[in-house]
Design a protein around this motif. Structure first.
Motif, PDB file in Angstrom:
ATOM      1  N   PRO A 157      39.518  32.903  29.192  1.00 30.68           N
ATOM      2  CA  PRO A 157      40.584  33.673  29.840  1.00 30.68           C
ATOM      3  C   PRO A 157      40.560  33.509  31.356  1.00 30.68           C
ATOM      4  O   PRO A 157      41.453  33.994  32.048  1.00 30.68           O
ATOM      5  N   GLU A 158      39.524  32.869  31.892  1.00 30.43           N
ATOM      6  CA  GLU A 158      39.461  32.530  33.324  1.00 30.43           C
ATOM      7  C   GLU A 158      38.560  31.300  33.434  1.00 30.43           C
ATOM      8  O   GLU A 158      37.664  31.096  32.609  1.00 30.43           O
ATOM      9  N   THR A 159      38.818  30.474  34.443  1.00 32.68           N
ATOM     10  CA  THR A 159      37.999  29.264  34.587  1.00 32.68           C
ATOM     11  C   THR A 159      36.643  29.602  35.222  1.00 32.68           C
ATOM     12  O   THR A 159      35.700  28.830  35.147  1.00 32.68           O
ATOM     13  N   PHE A 189      43.721  30.988  29.075  1.00 30.08           N
ATOM     14  CA  PHE A 189      44.561  31.493  27.979  1.00 30.08           C
ATOM     15  C   PHE A 189      44.403  33.002  27.852  1.00 30.08           C
ATOM     16  O   PHE A 189      43.273  33.505  27.879  1.00 30.08           O
ATOM     17  N   ARG A 190      45.508  33.704  27.728  1.00 32.01           N
ATOM     18  CA  ARG A 190      45.436  35.156  27.515  1.00 32.01           C
ATOM     19  C   ARG A 190      46.521  35.574  26.542  1.00 32.01           C
ATOM     20  O   ARG A 190      47.669  35.144  26.665  1.00 32.01           O
ATOM     21  N   ASN A 191      46.135  36.418  25.611  1.00 34.72           N
ATOM     22  CA  ASN A 191      47.078  36.880  24.595  1.00 34.72           C
ATOM     23  C   ASN A 191      47.930  38.011  25.166  1.00 34.72           C
ATOM     24  O   ASN A 191      47.756  39.170  24.816  1.00 34.72           O
ATOM     25  N   GLU A 192      48.831  37.628  26.076  1.00 39.51           N
ATOM     26  CA  GLU A 192      49.672  38.607  26.767  1.00 39.51           C
ATOM     27  C   GLU A 192      50.753  39.104  25.810  1.00 39.51           C
ATOM     28  O   GLU A 192      51.414  38.307  25.165  1.00 39.51           O
ATOM     29  N   ILE A 193      50.956  40.407  25.781  1.00 40.74           N
ATOM     30  CA  ILE A 193      51.948  40.906  24.823  1.00 40.74           C
ATOM     31  C   ILE A 193      53.238  41.364  25.505  1.00 40.74           C
ATOM     32  O   ILE A 193      54.225  41.647  24.832  1.00 40.74           O
ATOM     33  N   ARG A 201      54.138  35.395  33.833  1.00 44.86           N
ATOM     34  CA  ARG A 201      53.041  35.770  32.918  1.00 44.86           C
ATOM     35  C   ARG A 201      53.209  34.987  31.623  1.00 44.86           C
ATOM     36  O   ARG A 201      54.155  35.194  30.878  1.00 44.86           O
ATOM     37  N   THR A 202      52.295  34.073  31.363  1.00 39.22           N
ATOM     38  CA  THR A 202      52.412  33.215  30.186  1.00 39.22           C
ATOM     39  C   THR A 202      51.113  33.262  29.379  1.00 39.22           C
ATOM     40  O   THR A 202      50.089  33.737  29.870  1.00 39.22           O
ATOM     41  N   LEU A 203      51.180  32.769  28.160  1.00 40.00           N
ATOM     42  CA  LEU A 203      49.991  32.800  27.299  1.00 40.00           C
ATOM     43  C   LEU A 203      48.953  31.780  27.769  1.00 40.00           C
ATOM     44  O   LEU A 203      47.756  32.021  27.703  1.00 40.00           O
ATOM     45  N   MET A 208      43.619  28.063  39.687  1.00 37.60           N
ATOM     46  CA  MET A 208      42.915  27.338  40.751  1.00 37.60           C
ATOM     47  C   MET A 208      41.909  28.364  41.286  1.00 37.60           C
ATOM     48  O   MET A 208      42.301  29.304  41.972  1.00 37.60           O
ATOM     49  N   GLU A 209      40.646  28.202  40.881  1.00 41.69           N
ATOM     50  CA  GLU A 209      39.666  29.230  41.223  1.00 41.69           C
ATOM     51  C   GLU A 209      38.504  28.604  41.990  1.00 41.69           C
ATOM     52  O   GLU A 209      38.091  27.478  41.713  1.00 41.69           O
ATOM     53  N   MET A 210      37.989  29.384  42.914  1.00 41.12           N
ATOM     54  CA  MET A 210      36.835  28.917  43.671  1.00 41.12           C
ATOM     55  C   MET A 210      35.840  30.067  43.781  1.00 41.12           C
ATOM     56  O   MET A 210      36.215  31.179  44.154  1.00 41.12           O
ATOM     57  N   SER A 273      54.750  41.393  43.563  1.00 41.28           N
ATOM     58  CA  SER A 273      53.848  41.216  42.422  1.00 41.28           C
ATOM     59  C   SER A 273      52.718  40.262  42.798  1.00 41.28           C
ATOM     60  O   SER A 273      52.863  39.438  43.716  1.00 41.28           O
ATOM     61  N   GLU A 274      51.642  40.341  42.027  1.00 41.02           N
ATOM     62  CA  GLU A 274      50.437  39.557  42.338  1.00 41.02           C
ATOM     63  C   GLU A 274      50.686  38.060  42.259  1.00 41.02           C
ATOM     64  O   GLU A 274      51.188  37.547  41.271  1.00 41.02           O
ATOM     65  N   LEU A 275      50.261  37.384  43.338  1.00 39.51           N
ATOM     66  CA  LEU A 275      50.328  35.930  43.391  1.00 39.51           C
ATOM     67  C   LEU A 275      48.918  35.378  43.206  1.00 39.51           C
ATOM     68  O   LEU A 275      48.692  34.423  42.467  1.00 39.51           O
ATOM     69  N   GLU A 276      47.972  35.982  43.870  1.00 40.91           N
ATOM     70  CA  GLU A 276      46.581  35.520  43.836  1.00 40.91           C
ATOM     71  C   GLU A 276      45.666  36.720  44.082  1.00 40.91           C
ATOM     72  O   GLU A 276      46.035  37.636  44.817  1.00 40.91           O
ATOM     73  N   ILE A 313      32.275  35.477  46.355  1.00 36.26           N
ATOM     74  CA  ILE A 313      33.655  35.807  46.755  1.00 36.26           C
ATOM     75  C   ILE A 313      34.555  34.807  46.041  1.00 36.26           C
ATOM     76  O   ILE A 313      34.309  33.603  46.093  1.00 36.26           O
ATOM     77  N   GLU A 314      35.571  35.323  45.390  1.00 34.64           N
ATOM     78  CA  GLU A 314      36.398  34.469  44.532  1.00 34.64           C
ATOM     79  C   GLU A 314      37.885  34.568  44.857  1.00 34.64           C
ATOM     80  O   GLU A 314      38.524  35.575  44.567  1.00 34.64           O
ATOM     81  N   PRO A 315      38.465  33.508  45.460  1.00 37.42           N
ATOM     82  CA  PRO A 315      39.922  33.432  45.497  1.00 37.42           C
ATOM     83  C   PRO A 315      40.412  32.792  44.191  1.00 37.42           C
ATOM     84  O   PRO A 315      40.010  31.682  43.860  1.00 37.42           O
ATOM     85  N   ALA A 317      43.791  31.809  42.078  1.00 34.96           N
ATOM     86  CA  ALA A 317      45.252  31.679  42.122  1.00 34.96           C
ATOM     87  C   ALA A 317      45.759  31.097  40.811  1.00 34.96           C
ATOM     88  O   ALA A 317      45.040  30.389  40.119  1.00 34.96           O
ATOM     89  N   GLY A 318      47.010  31.362  40.501  1.00 35.28           N
ATOM     90  CA  GLY A 318      47.649  30.760  39.332  1.00 35.28           C
ATOM     91  C   GLY A 318      48.576  29.657  39.811  1.00 35.28           C
ATOM     92  O   GLY A 318      49.328  29.851  40.764  1.00 35.28           O
ATOM     93  N   VAL A 319      48.520  28.493  39.140  1.00 37.51           N
ATOM     94  CA  VAL A 319      49.401  27.390  39.542  1.00 37.51           C
ATOM     95  C   VAL A 319      50.860  27.787  39.306  1.00 37.51           C
ATOM     96  O   VAL A 319      51.726  27.617  40.169  1.00 37.51           O
TER      97      VAL A 319
HETATM   98  N1  GAP Z   1      38.772  34.870  37.739  1.00 37.09           N
HETATM   99  C1  GAP Z   1      39.554  35.972  38.193  1.00 37.09           C
HETATM  100  C2  GAP Z   1      40.827  36.084  37.516  1.00 37.09           C
HETATM  101  O1  GAP Z   1      41.096  35.415  36.528  1.00 37.09           O
HETATM  102  P1  GAP Z   1      43.119  37.327  37.600  1.00 37.09           P
HETATM  103  O2  GAP Z   1      43.711  38.194  38.688  1.00 37.09           O
HETATM  104  O3  GAP Z   1      43.100  37.875  36.223  1.00 37.09           O
HETATM  105  O4  GAP Z   1      41.665  36.980  38.106  1.00 37.09           O
HETATM  106  C3  GAP Z   1      43.931  35.146  38.744  1.00 37.09           C
HETATM  107  O5  GAP Z   1      43.856  35.934  37.587  1.00 37.09           O
HETATM  108  C4  GAP Z   1      45.332  34.571  38.897  1.00 37.09           C
HETATM  109  O6  GAP Z   1      45.687  33.850  37.722  1.00 37.09           O
HETATM  110  C5  GAP Z   1      46.437  35.610  39.054  1.00 37.09           C
HETATM  111  O7  GAP Z   1      46.563  36.041  40.398  1.00 37.09           O
HETATM  112  C6  GAP Z   1      47.638  34.845  38.605  1.00 37.09           C
HETATM  113  O8  GAP Z   1      48.125  34.011  39.641  1.00 37.09           O
HETATM  114  C7  GAP Z   1      47.077  33.970  37.501  1.00 37.09           C
HETATM  115  N2  GAP Z   1      47.338  34.569  36.186  1.00 37.09           N
HETATM  116  C8  GAP Z   1      46.584  35.503  35.555  1.00 37.09           C
HETATM  117  N3  GAP Z   1      47.106  35.789  34.343  1.00 37.09           N
HETATM  118  C9  GAP Z   1      48.205  35.024  34.208  1.00 37.09           C
HETATM  119  C10 GAP Z   1      49.192  34.837  33.182  1.00 37.09           C
HETATM  120  N4  GAP Z   1      49.109  35.484  32.014  1.00 37.09           N
HETATM  121  N5  GAP Z   1      50.185  33.962  33.390  1.00 37.09           N
HETATM  122  C11 GAP Z   1      50.269  33.274  34.556  1.00 37.09           C
HETATM  123  N6  GAP Z   1      49.383  33.387  35.555  1.00 37.09           N
HETATM  124  C12 GAP Z   1      48.360  34.244  35.388  1.00 37.09           C
END
Ligand code: GAP
Length: 447
Positions: A157-159, A189-193, A201-203, A208-210, A273-276, A313-315, A317-319
């Motif tokens: 669910p996160e890299t 991947f996340r099972n977003e409902i 917001r996609t499944l 892009m994580e650091m 809304s949240e970008l990063e 410290i973790e930035p 971001a979602g592509v």
């Molecule tokens: N490792 C920390 C982490 O995953 P997060 O805030 O849950 O934190 C980071 O996710 C970024 O990933 C979000 O700011 C967003 O840009 C992207 N993201 C998270 N869930 C997403 C989803 N279901 N669809 C598209 N982008 C998503």
């Protein structure tokens, strides 16, 4: 307020019309919150990711790259806390429509509209709602041909977790000491409902994580550093700073691993809304994985022999979300000669195509000369040749995909070997020699 010119409907429609992004599995009626990227979408996405890598590993030398597996050992998610804690509060409509919603989203919506939150009802049919139930967002699958005890695994669910698992490996070959970072781009991947607002917001989505590993006493200063760096990255790539803001999470909002998080928010057409997210994960992850795996995951200073578990410290971001913000911010409409034009004022570094080469006529030697110019330019940058339709229509097509420059070959070209160079934003057309054209464009693109 979001700009009146750009709406999500216009972005969705342009993205589909020009083949950037469209619903997946459409011949079967589509699949919830899942999209495919077409030609220009792929090029734009690549450019976003390349700019991120550039900022992480070309413009600085304290970060190394990693590409870890999507399916990791299942203990990973026990240790990380995702198995127990990566949940959304789910409610179901008990009335007519039986739809499911995230209770926190319904509450936030009611708060934003100034409505009471003590008795929420279904926003679609007004029915009563069930009690919230914790719903884990991880997709589960199995290794091997049969489902049996111990065969369950999860799509990440996160890299980030792959980075923590490889921390020790990377330390051995990267010859770095804290503060240093490990960067990764890949699918999560996340099972977003909940309905996703296009690609917001996609499944499945790319992250892009650091993870930046620092001595514990330096965590606060690096948290501030990365908030500034990441904010500036979006501004450098053309986003209006007025459309960006930093918002610190309240205690009730923090993820299970985080001691402080700030979101970079963008003013999407759906509102802020949240970008990063930029999180201070403390020593949570390395401590957990050390405990669950039995491996020592601390840093030992070779000079002093001091040892400590670095803080992180973790930035993150979602592509897709970045790409959506770049599209929304670049979207514009204006009028040329009484005709309405849609134009993407994308930063040249992000534009899928850098230059279009257009013969004015399909005769008089124009196509042959245009082909020769195109063949030369494509060796230096992504170029496109187009001889289909009236010249105005061809300019509009390029404007819609954000191509910063167009070269037109006309009758004068055969006389003095010059072409017109049209600028997408100013609409100025200068007469320039064919000789040195690639260098001239490269200079403009990097200006
Ligand atoms: N490792 C920390 C982490 O995953 P997060 O805030 O849950 O934190 C980071 O996710 C970024 O990933 C979000 O700011 C967003 O840009 C992207 N993201 C998270 N869930 C997403 C989803 N279901 N669809 C598209 N982008 C998503």
């Amino acid at each position: 307020m979001p700009s009146e010119v750009v709406t999500m409907d216009k972005i969705v429609s342009l993205a589909k019309r020009r083949g950037f992004i469209f619903p997946a599995s459409e011949i079967y009626g589509g699949i919830a919150n899942t999209y495919d990227y077409g030609h220009y979408g792929v090029l734009l996405k690549q450019n976003v990711v390349n700019q991120w890598w550039k900022a992480m590993i070309q413009d600085r030398d304290d970060i190394v790259a990693l590409d870890s597996a999507i399916i990791q050992h299942p203990r990973t998610w026990e240790a990380s806390g995702h198995l127990a804690g990566f949940t959304d509060p789910l409610v179901q409509c008990l009335g007519k429509c039986k739809r499911r919603f995230r209770a926190d989203h319904l509450r936030e919506g009611a708060e934003a509209r100034g409505e009471p939150t003590d008795h929420l009802v279904c926003p679609v049919c007004g029915g009563e709602l069930s009690e919230p139930r914790a719903f884990n967002l991880m997709f589960e699958t199995t290794i091997g041909p049969v489902q049996e005890a111990g065969s369950a695994v999860y799509l990440r669910p996160e890299t980030a977790q792959g980075i923590f698992l490889d921390f020790k490996q990377v330390l051995q070959f990267a010859r770095r000491k804290p503060p240093f970072g490990i960067a990764q781009v890949g699918k999560s991947f996340r099972n977003e409902i909940t309905p996703g607002n296009f690609i917001f917001r996609t499944l499945e989505f790319e992250q892009m994580e650091m993870e930046y590993f620092v001595p514990p006493g330096e965590a606060d200063q690096w948290y501030e550093h990365w908030m500034r760096e990441r904010f500036d990255w979006y501004v450098r790539l053309g986003i209006d700073p007025e459309h960006l803001r930093l918002r610190a999470h309240g205690a009730e909002e923090l993820s299970h691993y985080s001691s402080a998080t700030s979101d970079i928010e963008y003013l999407y057409p759906i509102g802020w809304s949240e970008l990063e997210g930029i999180a201070n994960r403390g020593d949570y992850d390395l401590t957990q994985h050390a405990q669950f795996s039995g491996e020592k995951l601390d840093w030992v200073d070779p000079q002093t022999g001091d040892r400590y578990i670095p803080h992180v410290i973790e930035p993150a971001a979602g592509v897709g979300r970045s790409l959506l913000a770049f599209l929304c911010d670049a979207y514009d409409e204006d009028e040329i000669g009484g005709e309405r034009r849609t134009v993407l004022r994308l930063h040249p570094a992000l534009a899928p195509v850098k230059v279009a080469v257009l013969p004015l006529l399909r005769k008089a030697g124009h196509p042959e000369k245009a082909r020769a110019v195109y063949e030369d330019l494509r060796r230096h940058m992504k170029a496109e040749y187009d001889d289909g339709g009236a010249i105005g229509r061809r300019y509009r097509r390029q404007d819609e995909i954000g191509t910063p420059f167009a070269i037109t070959i006309d009758h004068q070209t055969s006389e003095d070997d010059t072409v017109t160079l049209r600028d997408r934003d100013t609409l100025e057309q200068e007469r320039v020699p064919v000789e040195g054209l690639a260098q001239r464009l490269l200079a403009k693109l990097s200006a």
